[in-house]
Design a protein around this motif. Structure first.
Motif, short mmCIF file in Angstrom:
data_model
loop_
_atom_site.label_atom_id
_atom_site.label_comp_id
_atom_site.label_asym_id
_atom_site.label_seq_id
_atom_site.Cartn_x
_atom_site.Cartn_y
_atom_site.Cartn_z
N PHE A 105 1.02 -1.08 0.13
CA PHE A 105 0.08 0.37 0.20
C PHE A 105 0.77 1.39 -0.28
CE2 PHE A 105 -2.51 -3.17 2.69
CZ PHE A 105 -3.89 -3.38 1.50
N ALA A 106 1.89 1.38 -0.58
CA ALA A 106 3.02 2.76 -0.96
C ALA A 106 1.77 3.34 -1.78
CB ALA A 106 3.87 1.50 -1.74
N ILE A 107 2.64 4.50 -1.20
CA ILE A 107 2.42 6.08 -1.28
C ILE A 107 2.66 6.43 -2.87
CG2 ILE A 107 1.80 8.66 -1.91
CD1 ILE A 107 1.33 8.00 1.43
N GLY A 108 2.09 6.31 -4.11
CA GLY A 108 3.02 6.68 -5.24
C GLY A 108 1.98 7.59 -6.22
N ASP A 109 1.88 7.12 -7.57
CA ASP A 109 1.55 7.89 -8.89
C ASP A 109 -0.44 8.68 -8.22
OD1 ASP A 109 3.69 8.51 -10.02
OD2 ASP A 109 3.44 6.87 -11.32
N GLU A 110 -0.22 9.67 -8.56
CA GLU A 110 -2.28 10.00 -8.05
C GLU A 110 -2.52 9.49 -8.96
OE1 GLU A 110 -2.57 14.43 -7.62
OE2 GLU A 110 -1.16 14.31 -5.95
N TYR A 111 -3.78 9.01 -9.30
CA TYR A 111 -4.70 8.61 -9.68
C TYR A 111 -6.59 8.76 -9.58
CZ TYR A 111 -4.65 4.64 -6.48
OH TYR A 111 -5.28 3.45 -5.69
N LYS A 112 -7.44 8.11 -10.00
CA LYS A 112 -8.65 8.82 -10.00
C LYS A 112 -9.67 7.45 -9.96
CE LYS A 112 -9.89 13.39 -10.70
NZ LYS A 112 -10.90 14.77 -11.17
N LEU A 113 -9.46 6.39 -9.03
CA LEU A 113 -9.83 5.34 -8.38
C LEU A 113 -11.82 5.17 -9.21
CD1 LEU A 113 -9.25 2.03 -7.57
CD2 LEU A 113 -10.75 2.62 -5.50
N PHE A 114 -12.38 4.36 -9.84
CA PHE A 114 -13.13 3.71 -10.41
C PHE A 114 -13.18 5.53 -11.37
CE2 PHE A 114 -14.02 1.18 -6.71
CZ PHE A 114 -13.94 0.00 -7.22
N GLY A 115 -12.28 6.57 -11.78
CA GLY A 115 -12.77 7.43 -12.58
C GLY A 115 -12.58 8.67 -11.24
N PHE A 116 -13.69 8.82 -10.83
CA PHE A 116 -13.61 9.51 -9.68
C PHE A 116 -13.07 9.66 -8.42
CE2 PHE A 116 -16.78 6.11 -9.70
CZ PHE A 116 -17.20 7.04 -8.42
N VAL A 117 -12.65 9.21 -7.81
CA VAL A 117 -11.86 8.76 -6.57
C VAL A 117 -10.96 9.01 -6.28
CG1 VAL A 117 -11.75 7.45 -4.48
CG2 VAL A 117 -13.96 7.22 -5.89
N PRO A 118 -9.83 9.95 -5.58
CA PRO A 118 -9.17 10.56 -6.10
C PRO A 118 -8.24 10.13 -4.70
CG PRO A 118 -10.16 12.52 -5.71
CD PRO A 118 -11.25 11.30 -5.30
N ALA A 119 -6.99 9.21 -5.20
CA ALA A 119 -6.44 8.30 -4.42
C ALA A 119 -4.66 8.40 -4.68
CB ALA A 119 -6.99 6.82 -3.90
N ARG A 120 -3.85 7.56 -4.10
CA ARG A 120 -2.57 8.08 -3.92
C ARG A 120 -1.87 6.34 -3.83
NH1 ARG A 120 1.72 12.51 -2.76
NH2 ARG A 120 2.65 11.18 -3.91
N ARG A 121 -2.58 6.03 -3.47
CA ARG A 121 -1.99 4.53 -2.70
C ARG A 121 -2.12 3.37 -3.39
NH1 ARG A 121 0.53 4.15 2.36
NH2 ARG A 121 -0.82 6.21 3.88
N HIS A 122 -0.95 2.36 -3.83
CA HIS A 122 -1.02 1.91 -4.72
C HIS A 122 -0.63 0.05 -4.28
CE1 HIS A 122 -0.27 4.11 -8.98
NE2 HIS A 122 0.15 4.61 -7.77
N LEU A 123 -1.48 -1.10 -4.79
CA LEU A 123 -0.61 -2.17 -3.86
C LEU A 123 0.95 -2.67 -2.96
CD1 LEU A 123 -2.47 -4.97 -3.02
CD2 LEU A 123 -1.71 -5.27 -5.41
#
Length: 363
Positions: A105-123
């Motif tokens: 659950f590392a912090i990395g590149d920003e993304y939007k989960l399902f296209g609308f939920v801002p997140a930075r956690r990666h597996l």
């Protein structure tokens, strides 16, 4: 209590026969994993599809270490140094003095989960200053594993959406032609033959050439879906038409006419549902064609463009034998295309065996 076979519906009997086909069920599991990984690509991938580091161009797959000085330890990766051999070729060597633990659950590149939920956690991931390439890197130092997950979104979804559109058109056109017959049938079938007499790939290129060059990747994505759907409906329409010619003479259709139902309702409610046994496995057998069509367009530079990923444009790196020789991991997209096509074909054949009444009668 197990239901007796005579108390089961035809659908339940077909489903039970399909479940007994272990190879087909394995393919279902594999496809579920592929589509699931594409949906959650943002979270599962350690990097964004456009995250690059040119210092790691064609970096080989990273070896995750589980032992340290002969003892079990938390998984980690070693540092990588770039050197050149006597032929001025890139050579990556491990630096045992640098160790970077694998982070969950590392912090990395920003993304939007399902296209609308801002997140930075990666597996998973590693700290800054190190890179982890489970399947190696491409020419720009981008993680091939991450791009495969993102590319699956394009390649896998185009197959489903494209076949849904084209089969809807084919069912309606074939149903109308078979039900009405006569002049309507003649006009619609000649239209289908016009589409079928042009080689599919050349028609694909011609339609793609009509798409403006200034389209964004999203617009190109929907344009490819439209193009693939546009050339894929005619053959199905002819087969459905032949089935409807016999179905329109059935007693339940004549009864529906006597009750005053409109022709449109008769086609939709009483004729087309009886063609679904064929349509279901025909859909499964047609999806690989859409995936291969998108891959072919992207491979020759007419499909999804960099930095966006699809399995087709990722294979553009593998156009050179020299690149394949020194970086064979760039062929991974071809493996996933092959695996997906095989899975859909196996499932389609299994569905045909389960739903085809002639085959069931022989068993």
């Amino acid at each position: 209590m197990i239901k007796k076979r005579e108390h089961l519906t035809e659908f339940q009997i077909a489903l039970d026969a399909f479940k007994r086909n272990r190879i087909a069920m394995l393919c279902v599991v594999l496809l579920c994993l592929l589509y699931g990984s594409a949906i959650f690509a943002d979270f599962l991938s350690p990097y964004s599809f456009k995250n690059e580091d040119r210092d790691y161009s064609y970096c080989p797959p990273t070896r995750v270490q589980f032992t340290d000085q002969g003892k079990l330890s938390w998984p980690y990766v070693q540092g990588i140094k770039l050197t050149f051999n006597e032929y001025y070729q890139r050579v990556y060597v491990l630096d045992a003095s640098q160790k970077y633990p694998l982070r969950i659950f590392a912090i990395g590149d920003e993304y939007k989960l399902f296209g609308f939920v801002p997140a930075r956690r990666h597996l998973f991931g590693v700290e800054e200053g190190a890179r982890i390439y489970l399947l190696g890197a491409d020419a720009r130092g981008r993680d091939l594993f991450s791009r495969l997950l993102y590319g699956g979104r394009v390649s896998l979804s185009i197959g489903l959406i494209g076949v849904l559109i084209s089969f809807s058109i084919g069912l309606i056109v074939g149903g109308i032609a078979g039900y009405y017959g006569g002049r309507v049938d003649n006009i619609l079938m000649r239209l289908c033959e016009m589409f079928m007499m042009v080689p599919g790939f050349y028609l694909l290129l011609a339609l793609r050439a009509a798409v403006p060059d200034d389209f964004s990747s999203v617009q190109v994505y929907f344009a490819i879906i439209f193009i693939l759907s546009f050339i894929g409906w005619a053959s199905l329409a002819r087969i459905i038409r032949g089935m409807c010619l016999s179905l329109r003479e059935r007693d339940y259709v004549l009864a529906a006419k006597s009750l005053g139902l409109s022709n449109f309702k008769i086609i939709i409610r009483h004729i087309l549902p009886h063609t679904l046994s064929y349509s279901i496995f025909a859909v499964m057998l047609s999806i690989p064609g859409y995936i291969l069509g998108e891959s072919a367009l992207s491979l020759i530079g007419l499909g999804i463009q960099d930095p966006f990923a699809s399995w087709g444009n990722m294979l553009s790196d593998a156009m050179s034998i020299i690149r394949i020789k020194f970086a064979p991991w760039i062929l991974f997209p071809a493996f996933f295309i092959f695996l997906t096509v095989i899975c859909f074909n196996v499932i389609g054949n299994a569905l045909r065996d389960c739903l085809d009444p002639m085959l069931k009668g022989e068993s």
